[in-house]
Design a protein around this motif. Structure first.
Motif, PDB file in Angstrom:
ATOM      1  N   ASP A   1      97.438  43.652 -35.960  1.00 37.69           N
ATOM      2  CA  ASP A   1      98.452  42.647 -35.641  1.00 37.69           C
ATOM      3  C   ASP A   1      99.289  42.282 -36.864  1.00 37.69           C
ATOM      4  O   ASP A   1     100.486  42.028 -36.763  1.00 37.69           O
ATOM      5  N   VAL A   2      98.635  42.238 -38.020  1.00 39.65           N
ATOM      6  CA  VAL A   2      99.309  41.874 -39.270  1.00 39.65           C
ATOM      7  C   VAL A   2      98.862  42.836 -40.359  1.00 39.65           C
ATOM      8  O   VAL A   2      97.666  43.087 -40.521  1.00 39.65           O
ATOM      9  N   ILE A   3      99.829  43.379 -41.109  1.00 43.29           N
ATOM     10  CA  ILE A   3      99.532  44.220 -42.264  1.00 43.29           C
ATOM     11  C   ILE A   3     100.336  43.693 -43.444  1.00 43.29           C
ATOM     12  O   ILE A   3     101.546  43.476 -43.340  1.00 43.29           O
ATOM     13  N   LEU A   4      99.653  43.474 -44.575  1.00 44.10           N
ATOM     14  CA  LEU A   4     100.297  42.991 -45.793  1.00 44.10           C
ATOM     15  C   LEU A   4     100.400  44.152 -46.780  1.00 44.10           C
ATOM     16  O   LEU A   4      99.379  44.734 -47.168  1.00 44.10           O
ATOM     17  N   ASP A   5     101.624  44.484 -47.194  1.00 41.47           N
ATOM     18  CA  ASP A   5     101.830  45.673 -48.030  1.00 41.47           C
ATOM     19  C   ASP A   5     102.703  45.374 -49.238  1.00 41.47           C
ATOM     20  O   ASP A   5     103.832  44.896 -49.101  1.00 41.47           O
ATOM     21  N   ALA A   6     102.178  45.677 -50.434  1.00 38.51           N
ATOM     22  CA  ALA A   6     102.967  45.571 -51.659  1.00 38.51           C
ATOM     23  C   ALA A   6     103.119  46.930 -52.324  1.00 38.51           C
ATOM     24  O   ALA A   6     103.546  47.019 -53.465  1.00 38.51           O
TER      25      ALA A   6
END
Length: 302
Positions: free
Chosen positions: A188-193
């Motif tokens: 549902d949520v992916i955090l990508d740097a």
């Protein structure tokens, strides 16, 4: 005073120790003697010229310090030119730091802590029960985001890391599992740097109405074009996040920081501390950060 400066854009080798006059506080400012300065990935982008904002050269990087006021208060402060023995800060922006809290732990809650908080609350708008994937989960932001996602009600928190040692760390922090792409179940949520190939893999792994929040380009491979038609087919969204303008919004700093400090005091949030380097070795700190040899919060000690 000793400070770290770069006068041309380049890699970590562009950073060099210099002697500068102590800064002079203006109205509403206070001079701090620096105990420790935080190192952030954004600093490496400033040094190589790839940062979103533009700074005139020569430039002393560093956006956060723990230091002492002239009357002895130990404080955490957002600053400019923090890679130095002394720095000025706005009196209104000082946050008292308990003597028994390590400088690195306190610094972890400033830029990384606020980033992780806003990624989940403001950008992703995480809802209870959702499945979250955190890239670079052993890093300064990622290690806090893994823990905060659980605190904020995520149904499961999955971590992407680059080594077995980092796998053990993120599982100890509360991640439900370590994952690689393709995911077995959509997120549902992916955090990508990281950007690059990892961004593209993440985009294809979103559930319907999922959100991929991009907040950096650590891969230095350039930004991946996003096809609106593809987003339509995925029924998902890509959200960009930059901390600097976010901090100017009403309530964006004090409330989240109080919550973060409260969680640490209650033993429900553990800032992960990485390497400590002498101020003069700022270039080596950047090298290790870029090579992914660090975990958690990296600091410089004057």
């Amino acid at each position: 005073m000793l400070a770290i400066q770069f006068d041309h854009f380049g890699g970590p080798e562009a950073l060099r120790p210099v002697r500068l006059p102590p800064p002079v506080p203006g109205p509403g400012e206070v001079l701090l003697t620096v105990e420790a300065a935080g190192v952030n990935f954004a600093d490496t982008h400033q040094v190589d010229g790839s940062y979103l904002g533009e700074d005139s050269l020569p430039y002393v990087p560093g956006s956060e310090v723990v230091g002492r006021t002239p009357d002895g208060r130990r404080v955490l402060a957002r600053v400019s030119h923090g890679y130095a023995e002394q720095v000025v800060a706005k009196e209104s922006a000082l946050l008292d730091v308990p003597e028994d809290l390590g400088a690195a732990e306190a610094l972890a809650l400033m830029m990384q802590g606020l980033t992780a908080w806003h990624l989940l609350r403001t950008s992703a708008r995480l809802r209870a029960g959702e499945r979250v994937v955190v890239h670079s989960a052993a890093g300064g932001v990622g290690s806090l985001a893994v823990q905060l996602a659980g605190e904020f009600g995520a149904g499961s928190v999955l971590a992407q890391v680059s080594s077995p040692a980092k796998e053990r760390l993120v599982l100890d922090l509360g991640a439900d599992a370590v994952v690689t792409y393709p995911l077995q179940e959509k997120a549902d949520v992916i955090l990508d740097a990281v950007g690059g190939e990892l961004f593209d893999q993440a985009l294809g792994s979103l559930a319907s109405l999922g959100r991929l929040v991009t907040y950096g380009n650590a891969s230095r491979t350039g930004f991946t074009p996003v096809d609106p038609a593809r987003l339509g087919r995925l029924n998902a969204s890509v959200v960009g996040f930059w901390l600097r303008p976010t901090l100017a919004l009403p309530g964006a700093v004090d409330g989240p920081l109080r919550e973060l400090f409260g969680l640490v005091t209650a033993g429900r949030l553990r800032p992960v501390t990485g390497g400590e380097y002498p101020l003069a070795d700022a270039g080596r700190a950047h090298e290790d950060l870029l090579a992914r040899r660090t975990v958690g919060k990296v600091v410089l000690r004057p």
